[in-house]
Design a protein around this motif. Structure first.
Motif, short mmCIF file in Angstrom:
data_model
loop_
_atom_site.label_atom_id
_atom_site.label_comp_id
_atom_site.label_asym_id
_atom_site.label_seq_id
_atom_site.Cartn_x
_atom_site.Cartn_y
_atom_site.Cartn_z
N VAL A 100 38.33 54.36 33.99
CA VAL A 100 39.62 53.69 33.79
C VAL A 100 39.85 52.56 34.81
CG1 VAL A 100 40.89 55.47 32.54
CG2 VAL A 100 40.78 55.57 35.05
N SER A 134 40.38 49.12 33.12
CA SER A 134 41.73 48.98 32.56
C SER A 134 42.76 48.75 33.67
CB SER A 134 42.10 50.23 31.76
OG SER A 134 41.19 50.43 30.72
N THR A 135 42.59 49.47 34.76
CA THR A 135 43.50 49.32 35.90
C THR A 135 43.45 47.89 36.43
OG1 THR A 135 43.00 51.60 36.45
CG2 THR A 135 44.11 50.31 38.15
N ARG A 169 53.20 49.85 36.57
CA ARG A 169 53.40 51.00 37.47
C ARG A 169 52.30 52.05 37.28
NH1 ARG A 169 58.16 51.96 39.96
NH2 ARG A 169 59.47 51.13 38.30
N GLN A 170 51.94 52.29 36.03
CA GLN A 170 50.88 53.25 35.75
C GLN A 170 49.56 52.79 36.40
OE1 GLN A 170 50.80 56.19 34.61
NE2 GLN A 170 48.88 56.62 33.54
N ALA A 171 49.26 51.49 36.30
CA ALA A 171 48.02 50.96 36.89
C ALA A 171 48.03 51.12 38.41
CB ALA A 171 47.82 49.50 36.51
N GLN A 172 49.18 50.90 39.01
CA GLN A 172 49.28 51.06 40.46
C GLN A 172 49.05 52.51 40.88
OE1 GLN A 172 53.16 49.21 41.31
NE2 GLN A 172 52.03 47.91 42.70
N LYS A 173 49.48 53.43 40.04
CA LYS A 173 49.26 54.86 40.34
C LYS A 173 47.78 55.20 40.19
CE LYS A 173 53.86 56.64 39.28
NZ LYS A 173 54.66 57.44 38.34
N VAL A 174 47.16 54.70 39.13
CA VAL A 174 45.73 54.98 38.94
C VAL A 174 44.93 54.33 40.08
CG1 VAL A 174 43.76 54.82 37.38
CG2 VAL A 174 46.03 55.18 36.45
N ARG A 175 45.43 53.20 40.58
CA ARG A 175 44.76 52.58 41.73
C ARG A 175 44.75 53.55 42.91
NH1 ARG A 175 46.13 46.62 44.44
NH2 ARG A 175 44.29 46.58 45.76
N THR A 176 45.83 54.26 43.11
CA THR A 176 45.90 55.26 44.18
C THR A 176 44.81 56.32 43.98
OG1 THR A 176 48.29 54.94 44.25
CG2 THR A 176 47.43 56.94 45.31
N LEU A 177 44.66 56.74 42.71
CA LEU A 177 43.66 57.76 42.38
C LEU A 177 42.25 57.26 42.67
CD1 LEU A 177 43.37 60.54 40.95
CD2 LEU A 177 43.21 59.29 38.78
N LEU A 182 39.68 47.32 44.03
CA LEU A 182 40.91 48.11 43.90
C LEU A 182 41.12 48.96 45.14
CD1 LEU A 182 40.53 49.12 40.15
CD2 LEU A 182 42.31 47.63 41.08
#
Lengths: 88, 489
Positions: free
Chosen positions: B305, B308-309, B376-384, B432
């Motif tokens: 992902v 996509s992020t 916002r979802q992409a920023q969270k996945v970036r954290t992951l 990222l």
């Protein structure tokens, strides 16, 4: 309209199809469970970077205007801004 | 004597031995540039006058202070055309900036100039550094020095091509999702992306500010380390520039990999990676193992992902950064009676298709109603993604993988935006997470170069050089000359 790019009809149709494909691909992101995660806006650890409040000599209007498409020597010159355009 | 494909280290030694002069090196670079440029199209602007002044000044420095002069003093180089040089046309390969002459010079560039660098020109790239093939340049794509019918990669394609063709021993590029490492891989040179925050972005035309980083493309790992040491370090003009001291990369170059734990991310060898590329990289892993490295398979599950992020975060930041190109203060203007129409026409005429797509995509991802679902979802996945890297680095010292899924492809072959985005699938996760990374030549498939990527934890730039140089000392892929480098003979 938010992007402020004036596309003609043919471009709108073509780019529309391309963006749909891209959005379709990146939408897989919705499947990730992020309920326990916070957001990362930037990876650096720095916060509230400050510098001393010391005046520096300005670059000057002439340098700022050197690349202007239109200026009167002191200002950037643009077409009239009319009230009804702000909502356009 | 030709300077073609001589390293910085070799040229610096010859300058100090009195065997050549900065003016002779410059003349050699310009002559070779003239020979290959009709096929290569690596440059948008030649800076002959500036180069002649710099060569003269460098000659004086070398005569007066040969021992204290920088190893870069008097050495010809080139700059990607997204880096501002005061008074020199800087276009980012976009029609919207045609004729723009910046009022200041980028910090990284100024540091090289202060060290005595001799700038021969501004190199071609994808428009605003958005692309993986150089085909998004508004001024026509650069070619690959191994086969000019093929792409040099992107976005720093011109920088990679001119180094690969032996015109200059190094050039600066920028890397937002792989834009230094991927073209380095495709052109058979070494490309280094520093840790985010290590090199000042002041004077770099912004694409995606939380991902952009300036770095060198050169003929060897050692040369990349030399350039990095000069451009790295805190700059008060970039608030994301890190104030911690920069570790000198030189000692790491000789350290070797004996006992080092190298992670091999399973996902970076998966679907989409060409079998030939995989084979070359696996051979490279054996070389590192023979040097004493301990290989360990690791997993970075969010890799699938990451693309996509990236394609939400980068376009979102780009849509904001590129709002400044409105025809008011600099660059192109399409005159219209009303201001709004002037904006619309200027941006329609000034931006190419890929830039338009990304600005629209980013605007969409940031717009109210879609912000939570996309940005916002992409920023969270970036954290992951960053957390997965951090977790893996608890058990390994560095990661090794392919740089690009394929070798250089033919111009026009990838006309679908999404298939072009796939070029960066194993490079963009590092952006990222803000990690340092490098690509070093590790073989050929049908006479086209393949690259090995090395990644390390944040601020462990020296570790990247350590692993890459250990590999380079055991192999000679990086010394193989492209057909265009031999055009000098």
């Amino acid at each position: 309209m938010l992007a402020r790019i004036g596309l003609d009809e043919a471009e709108t149709a073509r780019i529309g199809v391309e963006l749909e494909k891209i959005l379709d691909h990146i939408s897989r992101l919705q499947q990730v469970d992020t309920s326990a995660l916070t957001e990362t806006a930037q990876v650096g650890e720095l916060v509230n970077v400050m510098r001393d409040d010391v005046p520096e000599p300005p670059r000057g209007a002439a340098a700022a205007l050197r690349n202007a498409p239109r200026s009167d020597g002191h200002h950037f010159v643009v077409g009239a801004i009319q009230a009804n355009e702000l909502d356009a | 004597m030709s300077s073609t494909r001589s390293s910085i280290t070799e040229l610096a030694a010859r300058l100090r031995a009195g065997k050549t002069t900065p003016q002779q090196l410059l003349a050699g670079a310009m002559a070779h540039q003239k020979r290959v440029e009709p096929q290569l199209h690596a440059y948008l602007t030649s800076t002959t006058e500036l180069a002649e002044q710099q060569a003269e000044a460098a000659a004086l420095t070398l005569a007066e202070h040969p021992d204290s002069a920088s190893p870069l003093c008097g050495i010809p180089m080139a700059l990607k055309d997204v880096l501002c040089v005061q008074g020199v046309e800087t276009t980012a390969s976009s029609k919207v900036l045609t004729g723009f002459r910046p009022p200041y010079t980028a910090t990284a560039v100024q540091r090289l100039f202060d060290a005595g660098a001799v700038c021969v020109g501004k190199t071609n790239c994808d428009e605003f550094a958005m692309g993986s093939s150089n085909e998004n340049s508004a001024f026509g794509a650069a070619g690959n020095p191994w086969d000019v019918e093929r792409v040099p990669g992107g976005s720093s394609g011109g920088s990679a091509a001119t180094v690969g063709a032996g015109v200059v021993p190094y050039a600066l590029g920028t890397d937002t999702g792989g834009s230094i490492r991927q073209p380095a891989s495709l052109c058979g040179v070494v490309g280094f992306k520093p840790t985010y925050g290590r090199v000042s972005r002041y004077g770099l035309i912004a694409f995606a500010s939380s991902l952009d980083q300036i770095g060198p493309l050169a003929l060897s790992v050692e040369d990349c380390a030399l350039v990095f040491a000069v451009i790295a370090g805190h700059d008060p003009r970039d608030s994301t520039s890190d104030p911690s001291p920069v570790e000198d990369p030189q000692p790491a170059l000789g350290r070797g990999v004996d006992g080092l734990r190298l992670g091999v991310p399973r996902e970076y060898f998966g679907a989409g990676i060409d079998a030939g590329v995989r084979g070359c990289v696996e051979d490279a892993l054996h070389v590192l193992e023979a040097q004493g490295a301990r290989l360990r398979e690791v997993s970075l599950p969010s890799t699938e992902v990451a693309l996509s992020t990236y394609y939400i975060i980068a376009p979102a930041e780009c849509s904001s950064n590129l709002a400044r190109y409105d025809g008011v203060r600099f660059g192109l203007r399409e005159e219209q009676p009303s201001l709004t129409d002037m904006y619309l026409r200027t941006r329609a005429a000034g931006f190419g298709d890929e830039v338009k797509r990304r600005v629209m995509l980013g605007t969409y991802a940031l717009s109210s109603g879609y912000y939570d679902a996309y940005y916002r979802q992409a920023q969270k996945v970036r954290t992951l993604i960053a957390a997965e890297f951090a977790s893996v680095f608890e058990s390994v010292d560095a990661l090794v993988s392919p740089t690009s899924p394929t070798v250089a492809f033919t111009m026009g072959e990838r006309d679908d935006p999404l298939s072009m985005y796939m070029c960066d699938v194993v490079t963009l996760p590092a952006n990222l997470a803000g990690l340092p990374g490098i690509s070093v030549p590790c073989g050929f498939i049908d006479s086209l170069p393949v690259g090995l990527q090395v990644l390390a934890p944040r601020f462990q730039d020296a570790r990247v050089f350590q692993v890459a140089n250990a590999y380079q000392r055991a192999t000679d892929w990086h010394a193989t000359r492209s057909p265009l480098a031999d055009a000098a003979a």
